[in-house]
Design a protein around this motif. Structure first.
Motif, PDB file in Angstrom:
ATOM      1  N   ASP A  91      21.863 -18.035 -16.629  1.00  0.00           N
ATOM      2  CA  ASP A  91      22.229 -18.436 -17.991  1.00  0.00           C
ATOM      3  C   ASP A  91      21.140 -17.940 -18.940  1.00  0.00           C
ATOM      4  O   ASP A  91      20.083 -18.559 -19.095  1.00  0.00           O
ATOM      5  CB  ASP A  91      22.341 -19.972 -18.067  1.00  0.00           C
ATOM      6  N   ARG A  92      21.402 -16.813 -19.557  1.00  0.00           N
ATOM      7  CA  ARG A  92      20.414 -16.221 -20.473  1.00  0.00           C
ATOM      8  C   ARG A  92      21.090 -15.106 -21.274  1.00  0.00           C
ATOM      9  O   ARG A  92      22.226 -14.726 -21.010  1.00  0.00           O
ATOM     10  CB  ARG A  92      19.227 -15.656 -19.697  1.00  0.00           C
ATOM     11  N   TRP A  93      20.363 -14.555 -22.246  1.00  0.00           N
ATOM     12  CA  TRP A  93      20.874 -13.434 -23.039  1.00  0.00           C
ATOM     13  C   TRP A  93      20.853 -12.171 -22.179  1.00  0.00           C
ATOM     14  O   TRP A  93      19.896 -11.916 -21.472  1.00  0.00           O
ATOM     15  CB  TRP A  93      20.030 -13.225 -24.313  1.00  0.00           C
ATOM     16  N   CYS A 104      25.083 -15.111 -21.405  1.00  0.00           N
ATOM     17  CA  CYS A 104      25.766 -14.984 -20.101  1.00  0.00           C
ATOM     18  C   CYS A 104      25.618 -16.285 -19.314  1.00  0.00           C
ATOM     19  O   CYS A 104      24.551 -16.853 -19.245  1.00  0.00           O
ATOM     20  CB  CYS A 104      25.160 -13.818 -19.305  1.00  0.00           C
ATOM     21  N   GLY A 105      26.734 -16.706 -18.750  1.00  0.00           N
ATOM     22  CA  GLY A 105      26.702 -17.799 -17.785  1.00  0.00           C
ATOM     23  C   GLY A 105      27.176 -17.268 -16.439  1.00  0.00           C
ATOM     24  O   GLY A 105      28.276 -16.704 -16.358  1.00  0.00           O
ATOM     25  N   TRP A 131      30.218 -20.282 -27.100  1.00  0.00           N
ATOM     26  CA  TRP A 131      29.769 -21.628 -26.711  1.00  0.00           C
ATOM     27  C   TRP A 131      28.295 -21.817 -27.058  1.00  0.00           C
ATOM     28  O   TRP A 131      27.900 -22.868 -27.555  1.00  0.00           O
ATOM     29  CB  TRP A 131      29.973 -21.798 -25.192  1.00  0.00           C
ATOM     30  N   LYS A 132      27.507 -20.778 -26.829  1.00  0.00           N
ATOM     31  CA  LYS A 132      26.085 -20.852 -27.133  1.00  0.00           C
ATOM     32  C   LYS A 132      25.861 -21.056 -28.631  1.00  0.00           C
ATOM     33  O   LYS A 132      25.032 -21.886 -29.036  1.00  0.00           O
ATOM     34  CB  LYS A 132      25.389 -19.581 -26.636  1.00  0.00           C
ATOM     35  N   GLU A 135      26.871 -24.463 -29.605  1.00  0.00           N
ATOM     36  CA  GLU A 135      25.816 -25.405 -29.211  1.00  0.00           C
ATOM     37  C   GLU A 135      24.647 -25.342 -30.179  1.00  0.00           C
ATOM     38  O   GLU A 135      24.073 -26.364 -30.553  1.00  0.00           O
ATOM     39  CB  GLU A 135      25.339 -25.068 -27.788  1.00  0.00           C
ATOM     40  N   GLU A 136      24.302 -24.116 -30.574  1.00  0.00           N
ATOM     41  CA  GLU A 136      23.181 -23.981 -31.502  1.00  0.00           C
ATOM     42  C   GLU A 136      23.519 -24.594 -32.858  1.00  0.00           C
ATOM     43  O   GLU A 136      22.675 -25.240 -33.496  1.00  0.00           O
ATOM     44  CB  GLU A 136      22.817 -22.511 -31.650  1.00  0.00           C
ATOM     45  N   GLU A 137      24.811 -24.381 -33.286  1.00  0.00           N
ATOM     46  CA  GLU A 137      25.204 -24.973 -34.567  1.00  0.00           C
ATOM     47  C   GLU A 137      25.195 -26.496 -34.488  1.00  0.00           C
ATOM     48  O   GLU A 137      24.734 -27.184 -35.424  1.00  0.00           O
ATOM     49  CB  GLU A 137      26.600 -24.486 -34.955  1.00  0.00           C
ATOM     50  N   ARG A 138      25.731 -27.010 -33.382  1.00  0.00           N
ATOM     51  CA  ARG A 138      25.734 -28.457 -33.228  1.00  0.00           C
ATOM     52  C   ARG A 138      24.302 -28.992 -33.200  1.00  0.00           C
ATOM     53  O   ARG A 138      23.991 -30.037 -33.784  1.00  0.00           O
ATOM     54  CB  ARG A 138      26.463 -28.841 -31.949  1.00  0.00           C
TER      55      ARG A 138
END
Length: 942
Positions: A91-93, A104-105, A131-132, A135-138
């Motif tokens: 799980d990383r860029w 990427c997951g 999704w990332k 998540e960052e916006e949330r």
């Protein structure tokens, strides 16, 4: 039946897997090798990362990592985590071909082969950028809300994202900044207005009006969730209306808070989708999965997938709530389960174990990985498990171990018979058969000597020629033969089938590298019958057996060569010793006669006797040399036959005439019986006379005095058969096959007392063979006599010497009282007489005996100072005579001097152990004889 139906299950599964990989578009699925290079690439990977298969294969998987992650060593760390934990999370860029980045997951999983050797890694990736970002916006909104919370905490400590207050007329009396922004209004534009007046949809405004009235009427909060489009666009909001009570408990206003839950609802939906996907995978996965709870020393199943149900032979739901102890899990296996779960609880790491499990279809092996999810009160632990049926892997491992064990055992012996027994025993054990047989390919076919049945090796001497029985079939076809109905199979030898109760059979050839059939092994009777898998296992055994059999056969050939060389060397040594003995025998009287002739004033009669002895012994030496030359020429093929037509009777007459003196000397009865009819031969009469003479001489020499020798001849079709039979010492069974070999004789001592070089029968065999005939020896054993039969092709068309009674004789030469009393005992008259004459001329009183019994009789009235005693006499040898002399009164300390042609160290040791004082080698050196006498006490002193 369709093509799809006809495909093997393995092929169908492989095809379905390929279709799965190729049609999954949302996931990148590819394989990298142990060095981290890409080995396979699916369309999903090309869609996600932008690389075509031809341009990415062989390149490092690190290509997709960001430069900063590469610098931190994340690609290598991911592979290490996969090896150590069975999975590496990813799980990383990541970076696409065009340089763009995406979140990427995914995961990296090691791939192991059946031998637990690392073959590479499987990598699954999915684009989770949205999704990332969500998540960052949330997270950003949460941080903003927290910041505002801190700002307004002094006034509104419980204020959610949007805070407002309604009066009883449903008008807003308070709206926080967030709500004002949502409306896009200022405080003045918003406060005092109703929902409808602020632009809410009529249904939305009416709903809130009813909820406000409900709160006022019930004094209870009202919760709800509603979509709303404000300045932030269409969103989903979660709200709560609560009453604001006055001092008297009446509702003065209604306060509310509203929170934008759009992202959470989306995350929850995504989570529900992911959960559904995971549940689908959980339900359809080929491996067993589930969650259990460890309670004390038992394991309670909470949830299990379909694979677990199939393994236990029941529906997954029926397992829920059941304890492992109720499911037939043996106590020792259950303890292993609990141990693994507790180990995971203790270490926080997955625990692995394998165990056998009895199922309705038989014993199965399970490999499990368990992980502690959480510890619960009461010493309970909730854990997950992933388990796989590894029965086939276990069987393969067991087969490999068994094959290695069989190979080691087969290579542990070089004895062919032991190797064959091991081969059939281990082959039967490998596939669960109860019996079998193994053999080697020989001149007549496949031959075996034993049959293995239920742990016992039974005698079985049987040969299968080509195409006879299964082994004979293997000789021709060189491939295994399997039958599970031996009774009906026409290829099987049914008398053996009945004898050993064969119901099923699997026969396997043992082939050399170039395809030569070395032998076979065949196993019988397996419960349920033999299978192609059994056949494959035994082919592997056959490969190991091929090397072992070839080594054993080569070793046996080497042993035979070594034995042959040792035998030849032994016969050579014996021949040389015998030759020395035979040469010394005539040399002894010659030497003695020469010493006599040197003495002064020797009487004429003594000179004549000495000359006669020398002449006879010289003729004997000539015959020995002639025999040696003859056998040398015959063995080298240098002899030339002078053939002529000759009657067998003529040959026999000449031979009898030649050997008659020896027969008479031994007091034998020679019975010659020839047929009245003519038996004409095309032969060399001299050589055939030599053949018959040698056979008669052999019979006379190896028969005790007074024996019987019979010579017969007869016609057998076109062949003349001549037999020489005696009642002599016979031939030992182990010597009989070798009597015609060069230099072969029985053990020396009493059986060699008649002399000979061991070449007479070799001459017989070779001369007869040169006449296109055969010769055969027969004997019932030692002491049972012997018979030699000579078969020769016919031409198609058409008074005695005096006997020695062995009583001894007294020489009448005048003895000198001043000398010693001596006794010479030797069956060779010339040797005895010449030595006696020599000693008498030296002034000693000498008596002579020509046999052991005669010597014993003579010493009853004659007490010698020294006995010169020949060792190798017929009947009673020198060792026995010496023993009996020592037993006679007055002779306990008599000096014994051995006379023998055997002069090796072993011979000297044996005479010394027998009580001989001196060991003289024939012919005895006169100085050695004088040395013996010089050690005696002088007669005048006595």
């Amino acid at each position: 039946m369709t093509d799809r139906d006809q495909k093997a299950p393995g092929a169908q599964e492989g095809e379905l897997f390929r279709l799965l990989v190729e049609n999954v578009r949302d996931y990148a699925i590819f394989v990298i090798d142990t060095e981290g290079r890409v080995e396979s690439w699916n369309p999903g990977a090309e869609r996600l990362l932008g690389y075509g298969e031809e341009e990415i294969l062989g390149r490092p998987a690190a290509t997709f990592f960001t430069p900063e992650d590469i610098e931190r060593g994340y690609p290598q760390r991911e592979m290490r985590e996969a090896l150590e934990g069975g999975r590496g999370d990813d799980d990383r860029w990541q970076v696409r071909k065009d340089g763009s980045r995406f979140w990427c997951g995914g995961s990296l999983t090691p791939l192991w082969d059946e031998g637990h050797k690392l073959r590479g890694y499987a990598k699954i990736m999915r684009d989770r950028t949205e999704w990332k970002r969500a998540e960052e916006e949330r997270a950003g909104r949460t941080r903003e809300a927290e910041r505002k919370q801190r700002l307004y905490d002094a006034v509104l400590s419980n204020t959610p994202d949007l805070v407002y207050v309604f009066d009883l007329d449903h008008r807003f009396t308070y709206a926080n900044g967030g709500l004002l922004r949502l409306w896009g209004k200022t405080w003045d534009e918003a406060v005092g207005k109703t929902c409808l007046e602020l632009g809410y949809e009529p249904w939305h405004a009416a709903m809130h009006d009813r909820e406000i009235e409900q709160v006022v009427a019930t004094k209870h909060p009202v919760k709800g969730e509603v979509p709303f489009t404000g300045t932030f666009g269409p969103r989903i909001y979660e709200y709560i209306f609560v009453p604001v009570l006055g001092e008297g408990g009446e509702v003065e206003a209604v306060a509310g808070t509203t929170r934008d839950v759009t992202d959470r609802r989306r995350s929850e939906e995504a989570l529900r989708e992911a959960s559904a996907t995971l549940r689908s995978f959980y339900d359809t996965a080929p491996v067993m999965m589930g969650v259990v709870e460890v309670v004390g020393e038992d394991v309670l199943h909470l949830t299990d997938n379909a694979a677990t149900g199939r393994f236990f032979g029941t529906a997954p739901a029926s397992l829920s709530g059941r304890a492992a102890s109720e499911m037939g899990v043996p106590p020792d296996h259950l303890r292993e389960w609990v141990r693994a779960y507790r180990e995971s609880e203790r270490t926080g790491q997955p625990a692995r174990f394998e165990y056998p499990h009895e199922t309705p279809t038989g014993r199965r092996w399970v490999s499990a990985i368990v992980y502690c999810i959480e510890a619960l009160p009461g010493n309970r632990v909730r854990c997950s498990y992933v388990a796989e049926d590894v029965t086939e892997r276990k069987r393969d491992e067991e087969t490999i171990r068994s094959l290695l064990h069989i190979g080691e055992k087969l290579n542990s012996t070089l004895a062919v018979d032991e190797l064959l027994d091991l081969l059939v025993v281990e082959a039967a054990r490998l596939v669960g058969a109860e019996s079998g047989v193994a053999g080697l390919n020989g001149p007549e076919g496949m031959r075996c000597h034993t049959y293995f049945q239920r742990g016992q090796c039974l005698p079985l001497d049987y040969c299968w020629p080509p195409m006879h029985g299964l082994p004979g079939w293997l000789l021709v076809h060189k491939v295994p033969y399997l039958t599970n109905d031996a009774v009906a199979d026409t290829q099987i030898v049914h008398e053996l089938c009945v004898r050993f109760g064969v119901r099923s059979a699997l026969s396997t050839p043992v082939l050399s590298a170039d395809g030569e059939v070395l032998g076979f092994f065949e196993i019988h009777n397996k419960d349920g019958g033999f299978t192609p898998a059994d056949q494959e296992k035994l082919l592997s055994v056959s490969h190991a057996a091929s090397i072992a059999v070839q080594n054993a056969l080569a070793f046996r050939r080497i042993q035979r060569v070594e034995e042959s060389l040792r035998d030849a060397n032994r016969r050579k040594d014996e021949f040389l010793a015998t030759l020395a003995h035979e040469l010394r025998n005539p040399l002894a009287p010659i030497s003695n006669a020469l010493q006599i002739l040197k003495m002064p004033r020797v009487e004429a009669a003594t000179v004549e006797r000495s000359r006669g002895m020398m002449e006879r012994q010289v003729h004997h030496l000539v015959r020995l040399v002639d025999d040696l030359l003859d056998v040398s020429r015959v063995m080298r093929g240098k002899i030339e036959l002078r053939r002529e037509r000759v009657e067998l009777a003529t040959v026999v007459a000449r031979a009898v005439e030649t050997v008659q003196p020896l027969v008479d000397a031994q007091r034998h009865e020679l019975d010659v019986r020839l047929p009245p009819e003519s038996l004409p031969l095309d032969a060399d009469p001299v050589r055939l006379t030599q053949v018959v003479g040698n056979l008669l001489t052999n019979a006379a020499k190896y028969t005790e005095p007074g024996g019987r020798i019979r010579l017969t001849a007869e016609r057998d079709g076109d062949v003349a058969v001549l037999r020489v039979r005696d009642d002599g010492i016979g031939i030992a069974p182990d010597v009989l096959p070798h009597v015609f070999e060069l230099f072969v004789q029985a053990e020396h001592a009493t059986t060699k007392t008649q002399g000979g070089l061991g070449i007479g029968l070799t001459l017989v065999k070779n001369i007869v063979g040169m006449h296109n005939g055969t010769v055969e020896a027969r004997s019932d054993g030692l002491g049972r006599g012997s018979e030699f039969a000579v078969r020769l092709p016919l031409v198609v068309g058409a008074g005695q010497q005096s006997q020695d009674n062995g009583t001894g004789e007294l020489h009448q030469q005048p003895s000198r009282p001043s000398g010693h009393r001596l006794l010479v005992v030797d069956d060779n008259r010339d040797a005895a007489d010449s030595l006696a004459m020599l000693l008498e001329l030296q002034g000693h009183e000498v008596r002579v005996a020509h046999s052991g019994p005669a010597a014993l009789e003579m010493t009853k009235g004659y007490a010698p100072d020294v006995v010169f005693l020949d060792i190798g006499m017929p009947g009673m040898d020198g060792y026995e005579v010496a023993r009996r002399l020592r037993q006679q009164p007055g002779l306990e300390s008599v000096v014994l001097a051995a006379l023998t042609g055997w002069g090796q160290q072993e011979d000297r040791r044996r005479t010394a152990e027998a009580g001989f004082t001196h060991h003289l080698v024939k012919p005895p050196d006169p100085k050695a004889v004088e040395g013996v006498l010089a050690q005696l006490t002088p007669p005048d002193v006595k």
